[in-house]
Design a protein around this motif. Structure first.
Motif, short mmCIF file in Angstrom:
data_model
loop_
_atom_site.label_atom_id
_atom_site.label_comp_id
_atom_site.label_asym_id
_atom_site.label_seq_id
_atom_site.Cartn_x
_atom_site.Cartn_y
_atom_site.Cartn_z
N VAL A 171 0.86 -1.18 0.00
CA VAL A 171 0.00 0.00 0.00
C VAL A 171 0.89 1.22 0.00
N GLY A 172 0.40 2.29 -0.59
CA GLY A 172 1.20 3.50 -0.64
C GLY A 172 1.30 4.17 0.72
N ASN A 173 2.13 5.19 0.77
CA ASN A 173 2.23 5.95 2.02
C ASN A 173 1.21 7.07 2.03
N ASN A 174 1.09 7.74 0.87
CA ASN A 174 0.06 8.77 0.72
C ASN A 174 -0.93 8.30 -0.33
N VAL A 175 -2.10 7.96 0.11
CA VAL A 175 -3.08 7.36 -0.81
C VAL A 175 -4.25 8.32 -1.01
N ILE A 176 -4.59 8.49 -2.28
CA ILE A 176 -5.80 9.28 -2.60
C ILE A 176 -6.84 8.32 -3.14
N VAL A 177 -8.06 8.42 -2.64
CA VAL A 177 -9.16 7.65 -3.19
C VAL A 177 -10.15 8.64 -3.78
N ILE A 178 -10.54 8.40 -5.02
CA ILE A 178 -11.50 9.28 -5.68
C ILE A 178 -12.84 8.57 -5.75
N GLY A 179 -13.87 9.20 -5.22
CA GLY A 179 -15.20 8.61 -5.34
C GLY A 179 -16.02 8.82 -4.10
N GLY A 180 -17.30 8.46 -4.19
CA GLY A 180 -18.20 8.69 -3.05
C GLY A 180 -19.09 7.51 -2.74
N GLY A 181 -18.73 6.35 -3.26
CA GLY A 181 -19.57 5.17 -3.00
C GLY A 181 -18.95 4.27 -1.95
N ASN A 182 -19.61 3.14 -1.71
CA ASN A 182 -19.12 2.22 -0.69
C ASN A 182 -17.77 1.62 -1.06
N THR A 183 -17.52 1.44 -2.36
CA THR A 183 -16.22 0.91 -2.77
C THR A 183 -15.11 1.91 -2.41
N ALA A 184 -15.39 3.19 -2.58
CA ALA A 184 -14.41 4.23 -2.21
C ALA A 184 -14.09 4.14 -0.72
N ILE A 185 -15.14 3.97 0.08
CA ILE A 185 -14.94 3.87 1.53
C ILE A 185 -14.17 2.60 1.86
N ASP A 186 -14.59 1.48 1.26
CA ASP A 186 -13.89 0.21 1.50
C ASP A 186 -12.40 0.37 1.22
N ALA A 187 -12.08 0.97 0.08
CA ALA A 187 -10.68 1.10 -0.33
C ALA A 187 -9.92 2.04 0.61
N ALA A 188 -10.55 3.15 0.96
CA ALA A 188 -9.88 4.14 1.81
C ALA A 188 -9.61 3.56 3.20
N VAL A 189 -10.63 2.94 3.77
CA VAL A 189 -10.47 2.37 5.12
C VAL A 189 -9.45 1.24 5.09
N GLN A 190 -9.57 0.42 4.06
CA GLN A 190 -8.65 -0.71 3.99
C GLN A 190 -7.21 -0.23 3.79
N ALA A 191 -7.02 0.83 2.97
CA ALA A 191 -5.67 1.38 2.77
C ALA A 191 -5.10 1.89 4.09
N LYS A 192 -5.96 2.57 4.83
CA LYS A 192 -5.51 3.11 6.13
C LYS A 192 -5.13 1.96 7.06
N ARG A 193 -5.94 0.94 7.07
CA ARG A 193 -5.67 -0.19 7.98
C ARG A 193 -4.46 -1.00 7.54
N LEU A 194 -4.13 -0.91 6.25
CA LEU A 194 -2.93 -1.59 5.77
C LEU A 194 -1.67 -0.84 6.18
N GLY A 195 -1.84 0.37 6.65
CA GLY A 195 -0.68 1.10 7.15
C GLY A 195 -0.33 2.35 6.37
N ALA A 196 -1.17 2.75 5.43
CA ALA A 196 -0.90 4.00 4.71
C ALA A 196 -0.84 5.16 5.71
#
Lengths: 453, 425
Positions: free
Chosen positions: A279-304
Motif C-alpha cells: 500500500v502507498g504511504n500517501n493514498v488518494i481515493v477518488i469517489g463517493g460510493g461504498n467501494t471508495a470507503i472500503d478502499a480508503a479504510v482498507q488502505a488506512k488499515r494496511l498502514g498507509a
C-alpha cells in the motif's frame, strides 16, 4: 452499536478507532459476531410487528420478525431457514448490507427510541449458527425437470439464480470467468466485512442443494458465447455484473500507482497474509460510493500514512451510507468534499494529484471554481463507478449502461434472462442481486413450463 | 418521606416489608444482612422437630421469559435442615442485636397436639414476636403429613391454629396454601381457630419445566424430578385474588392478612395492601436480586404515598376492597372504546393483528399515501376488551375511553336478556 457490543468490542480489542488501530490487524470483523447472550438480548427488542416495515424494506423480503422470534425462542437454525428461504446469501447480506438504509432504517424502534433492532447482526447470528453445524442442506430439490439452465457469472445474482433453479428441479451449469466463485462477495467487499473466507464457505453451503455445476475460467465473449449457450441450454441467465470501470479521463491514468479501487480490494482479498498487501504511504481515493470507503479504510488499515478521500460533491450526495462515511472518518481517512481531480502529477514516479474545487452554479450544475490545490500521493485509487462491458453482451439490448429486461427478468433475447448489477433493478447491492437471481429463477421456471406445455 | 411503620396482629413493624419464611431467612447470617439492608422483619425459615430434615440437590426450577428474566421459581427444598437448638439460639441473638426488627418463627409439625404445642412453646421462648404456622408447603413435607396436607383440610387448619393459640401468648399467623378449591374455607377455619392473622399465599404446586433432552421434570435430582412450590411474580394474580376474597367476605374480613405472592416492586406491595394485606412478605425478588431490593420497596412506596398525600400505610390498606365485586354486580351498560393516539403510534401493527385474529376485527390498517400505515378503531365493532391497550408496546398510545351514555347502570341479574331474571319474575 449496543452497549453490549461496545463492551465486547472493548474486550476483544476489536474497536477500530484510530487510537488503537495498532492493536488490531485491520482485517478482523467490522462488527464482531453476536454471542448467544447478545442475540438473546437484541432479539427480545424486536416487537414482532405485523406486516412489518423492515420486511418491506428488504429487497429479498426476508420475514424478519419471524426469524428474530425464532432466535428469541432458542431456535436459531429455524431462524436461519426463514432467512435463507428468502435470501440464500443471507450470510453475506448480514455482513455487507447497508442495513442502516434498508431494514434497520424501517424498524419501528427508531420512532420512539431512535435505536433500531440490529437486524443484520441477528441475521448473521442465525445463519452462522446453522452453517457451523454439520447438517444436511436445509432445502430440498423438486423432482428433476430434465431442463438445463446456463448461468453466466458465479456472483450473488448467478448463484442465487442457480440455487433457486436447482431447488425447482432444474440442472444448472454456472460459467465463471474467475478462478473462484462469489463475485463481488469474494473479490469486491472490504476484508473486514467478509472474514474467515466467508464468501467461499457460503458458496459451498449453497451448492449443497445439488444440481449445480460451476465451470471456472469461462468468460463470456472469450471462452463462451451467448448464442452457443442458447443453443445448448433450455434457458440462460446472465449475471455478469459490471465488468469494467470508469476512467477519470486524465493524462497519466495508466501510470503505475494509479489503480481501480475495485482491483485494489480484489487483490487484497486474494492476498494471504493480508499484511503482505503493498500500500502507498500517501493514498488518494477518488469517489463517493461504498467501494471508495472500503478502499480508503482498507488502505488506512494496511498502514498507509495519509489516506485522503476526495469527492466532487457534498456528503449528502455520497452514495456511501452515513455509517460508511463515519467509518472512514473514525479510521483516520481525511475526507475532502467539493473537489474534482484535474491532473495526475508524476515525475518518473507518481507524485500526487491536482484538484479543482467545485460548486453548484445557479442552475444546480456542478462546476469548477477555478481554485486548485495539490495532494501528494504515491497511490491513487479510482472508485468512480463500474460499467457494463457491452462487447460481450451481443444479442441483448442495452440502455443506459444496463441490460434491458422485462418484468420477468427476460432480456430482449428470448430465453435469455438477466439480473444483478448488469440490469437496472434497485441499487447495485448484493441483496438486490440475490433477489434478481431468485426472481429470475422463478420466472425461468415459469418460462420453461410454458415452453414445454 | 412518608411514615411506613405499620402494625399487624398487634406487632409493630418499622415498615411493611418482611422476608418470607424461605431460604433467605435460614440463618442468622442472612437475617442480619436483611435487617441491615432495611427489611422490617423476617419470618424465620420453618422449624420442625429434630432430627432436622435432609435436603436434596438440586432444589430450584425456573420459569424465564425469553430474555431470561425470572418470572417464577419453583422449589423442592424442605424446611430448615439445621438442628432446632441452633436456629433458636440464632433467633435469640438476632432479637437481642436487632430489637426494633420483627422476627416471626415459622413452624411445622405432624398433626399431633403435643408436638405442635411443645415446638410452639420452644420457639416462643426464643423471643420471637409471633409464630407462623406453615400449613402450605406443597412438596415433600406434605408426603409426611405436614404442610399442605394439613392446610388442605379446613378442620385441621382450625385444630392446629387452636393448639398453638392455646400454647403460646404471642400472635399466631396461620399460613395458607393456595392449592385448594376455595381459600375462604381454610381462612375461615384459621379464624375460628383463633388466628391473629393469616399469611398467604404459600407456593403453588407445580412442575415448572421439563429437560427435553433427557425427558425429566426440572429441577432434576439424579434422573428424576418432582412437583414443587411455585413462587415469584407469576403467582401474584393468584395471591391478589385470594387476599381480596378473604378481605371482602363477611366471615373472614376481620382476619388480618400478611400478603405474600410474587411481590417484586413497591407497586406490587401497594396493590397487596390495597386489597387487604396489613403488611407483606417477600421472598423470590430477594432471591433473584438480593436483599437490596427493599430499598426500592421502601423508597417507591414512600414516594407514592407522598404524591398521593398518604401519611400512614393504614390510609390505603384495604382501600380497594370495596371496589372488588362479583361479576353479577358489574354495570352492563358501561361501555369503553379503544382510542389510538396516532402521534404516539410507531406503526408496529400489533393491535391490528391481535384484534383481527383473536378479537373483534375492530382495528383497521390502511396504507398512508406518503408511506407507512395508519391504524384506526372501528367503534361499532370495538367491545372495549382492552386487548390492544395491553399489547401495545408504547405506553399511552392506546387509551380506553368511556362512552357517554344516558342509560342507568344495569347488572346482569337485572338485565332483560337474562333468562334467570325472567324466571324470577
Amino acid at each position: 452499536m449496543t452497549i453490549l457490543q461496545a463492551k465486547q468490542a472493548q474486550k476483544s480489542g476489536a474497536n477500530h478507532s484510530v487510537a488503537d488501530s495498532h492493536t488490531d490487524d485491520g482485517f478482523s470483523d467490522l462488527h464482531p459476531a453476536y454471542s448467544t447472550l447478545q442475540a438473546m438480548a437484541e432479539s427480545n427488542r424486536c416487537l414482532y410487528c405485523y406486516d412489518a416495515p423492515c420486511v418491506t424494506a428488504c429487497p429479498t423480503s426476508i420475514d424478519i420478525p419471524s426469524f428474530i422470534r425464532k432466535i428469541s425462542t432458542a431456535n436459531p437454525d429455524g431462524a436461519a431457514k426463514t432467512i435463507l428461504s428468502a435470501n440464500i446469501m443471507g450470510g453475506t447480506c448480514a455482513r455487507a448490507c447497508p442495513t442502516e438504509v434498508l431494514c434497520e432504517e424501517a424498524c419501528v424502534r427508531n420512532v420512539a427510541e431512535d435505536t433500531a433492532v440490529e437486524i443484520g447482526s441477528l441475521q448473521r447470528f442465525a445463519v452462522d449458527h446453522l452453517m457451523a453445524r454439520d447438517l444436511p442442506h436445509p432445502f430440498k430439490r423438486a423432482p428433476e425437470t430434465g431442463k438445463q439452465i446456463a448461468i453466466i457469472g458465479a456472483g450473488p445474482a448467478g448463484l442465487s439464480c442457480a440455487h433457486r433453479a436447482a431447488m425447482l428441479g432444474h440442472d444448472v451449469t454456472v460459467f465463471e470467468a474467475k478462478a473462484k466463485p462469489g463475485g463481488l462477495n469474494e473479490y469486491g467487499l472490504a476484508a473486514y466485512k467478509m472474514t474467515d473466507d466467508f464468501a467461499q464457505r457460503e458458496v459451498e453451503f449453497l451448492l449443497g442443494i445439488g444440481g449445480i455445476r460451476i465451470e471456472y475460467g469461462k468468460a463470456l465473449g472469450t471462452d463462451i458465447n451467448l448464442q452457443a449457450l442458447k443453443d445448448s441450454y433450455d434457458a440462460v441467465f446472465v449475471g455478469v455484473g459490471l465488468g469494467s470501470t470508469n476512467n477519470l479521463g486524465l493524462k497519466g491514468e495508466e501510470f503505475p500507482g494509479v489503480d481501480d479501487a475495485i482491483k485494489f480490494i480484489e487483490q487484497l482479498r486474494q492476498t494471504e497474509p493480508k499484511s503482505d498487501m503493498p500500500v502507498g504511504n500517501n493514498v488518494i481515493v477518488i469517489g463517493g460510493g461504498n467501494t471508495a470507503i472500503d478502499a480508503a479504510v482498507q488502505a488506512k488499515r494496511l498502514g498507509a500514512g495519509e489516506v485522503t478521500l476526495v469527492y466532487r460533491r457534498g456528503p449528502e450526495n455520497m452514495s456511501a451510507t452515513e455509517f460508511e462515511q463515519d467509518l472512514a472518518k473514525t479510521n483516520g481517512v481525511v475526507v475532502r468534499y467539493w473537489a474534482k481531480p484535474v491532473a495526475i502529477k508524476a515525475n518518473g514516479k507518481l507524485m500526487g494529484m491536482s484538484f479543482e474545487k467545485t460548486e453548484l452554479d445557479a442552475s444546480g450544475k456542478l462546476v469548477g471554481t477555478g481554485e486548485t490545490f495539490d495532494i501528494p500521493a504515491d497511490q491513487i485509487l479510482k472508485a468512480i463507478g463500474q460499467k457494463i462491458k457491452p462487447d460481450d453482451l451481443a444479442g441483448m439490448e442495452i440502455t443506459g449502461g444496463k441490460i434491458i429486461v422485462d418484468d420477468t427478468y427476460q432480456t430482449t433475447a428470448p430465453g435469455v434472462f438477466a439480473g444483478g448489477d448488469c440490469i437496472k433493478s434497485g441499487e447495485d447491492l448484493t441483496v438486490q442481486s440475490v433477489e434478481d437471481g431468485k426472481q429470475a429463477a422463478i420466472a425461468i421456471d415459469a418460462f420453461l413450463k410454458t415452453a414445454s406445455a | 418521606m412518608a411514615d411506613l411503620s405499620c402494625k399487624i396482629a398487634g406487632i409493630d413493624s418499622l415498615n411493611p416489608f418482611w422476608l418470607a419464611s424461605a431460604p433467605p431467612t435460614d440463618k442468622k447470617y442472612n437475617v442480619v444482612r436483611a435487617f441491615e439492608a432495611g427489611w422490617g422483619g423476617v419470618v424465620w425459615k420453618t422449624l420442625g422437630i429434630d432430627p432436622p430434615v435432609i435436603n436434596v440437590s438440586s432444589r430450584y426450577g425456573a420459569h424465564h421469559d425469553q430474555n431470561r428474566r425470572l418470572l417464577g421459581i419453583n422449589n423442592i427444598e424442605l424446611i430448615s435442615d439445621r438442628p432446632l437448638v441452633v436456629n433458636l439460639q440464632e433467633i435469640r441473638e438476632c432479637r437481642k442485636e436487632y430489637p426494633d426488627h420483627v422476627i416471626i418463627g415459622s413452624m411445622m409439625a405432624p398433626i399431633e397436639e403435643r408436638v405442635w404445642k411443645d415446638l410452639a412453646q420452644q420457639i416462643a421462648e426464643s423471643g420471637v414476636h409471633g409464630i407462623e404456622l406453615n400449613l402450605g408447603c406443597p412438596h415433600g413435607m406434605c408426603e409426611r403429613g405436614m404442610g399442605s396436607a394439613i392446610g388442605q383440610v379446613p378442620e385441621m387448619v382450625e385444630q392446629v391454629t387452636r393448639w398453638v393459640k392455646d400454647a403460646v401468648d404471642i400472635p399466631v399467623f396461620t399460613k395458607l396454601t393456595p392449592n385448594i378449591t376455595n381459600i375462604l374455607w381454610s381462612a375461615e377455619a384459621a379464624y375460628k381457630g383463633g388466628a391473629d392473622a393469616v399469611s398467604l399465599i404459600n407456593t403453588v404446586n407445580s412442575i415448572i419445566s421439563v429437560d427435553i433432552d433427557n425427558m425429566i421434570p426440572e429441577p432434576v435430582v439424579d434422573g428424576k424430578g418432582t412437583h414443587g412450590g411455585y413462587c415469584g411474580s407469576a403467582v401474584k394474580p393468584i395471591a391478589l385474588n385470594m387476599i381480596a376474597e378473604i378481605a371482602r367476605t363477611p366471615e373472614t374480613k376481620n382476619l388480618e392478612i400478611s400478603g405474600i405472592g410474587g411481590i417484586t416492586t413497591w407497586k406490587d406491595a401497594v396493590e397487596f395492601m390495597a386489597l387487604g394485606s396489613n403488611a407483606v412478605q417477600v421472598c423470590t425478588a430477594a432471591m433473584i436480586y438480593g436483599f437490596r431490593v427493599v430499598d426500592d420497596l421502601i423508597d417507591g412506596m414512600s414516594q407514592w404515598m407522598d404524591d398521593k398525600g398518604y401519611t400512614s400505610v393504614e390510609q390505603f390498606t384495604r382501600a380497594a376492597v370495596p371496589q372488588v365485586a362479583d361479576w353479577n354486580e358489574l354495570n352492563m351498560n358501561y361501555d369503553t372504546k379503544a382510542v389510538i393516539n396516532t402521534d404516539n403510534c410507531i406503526e408496529c401493527g400489533r393491535c391490528h393483528i391481535a384484534c383481527e385474529d383473536t378479537s373483534h376485527q375492530a382495528i383497521t390498517m390502511t396504507d398512508k399515501p406518503e408511506g407507512g400505515r395508519v391504524f384506526e378503531v372501528v367503534d361499532e365493532e370495538c367491545v372495549g376488551c382492552n386487548l390492544c391497550y395491553h399489547i401495545c408496546p408504547v405506553p399511552d398510545c392506546i387509551t380506553m375511553e368511556p362512552v357517554k351514555t344516558d342509560k342507568p347502570p344495569m347488572t346482569w341479574p337485572e338485565h332483560p336478556l337474562n333468562p334467570m331474571r325472567a324466571a324470577a319474575e
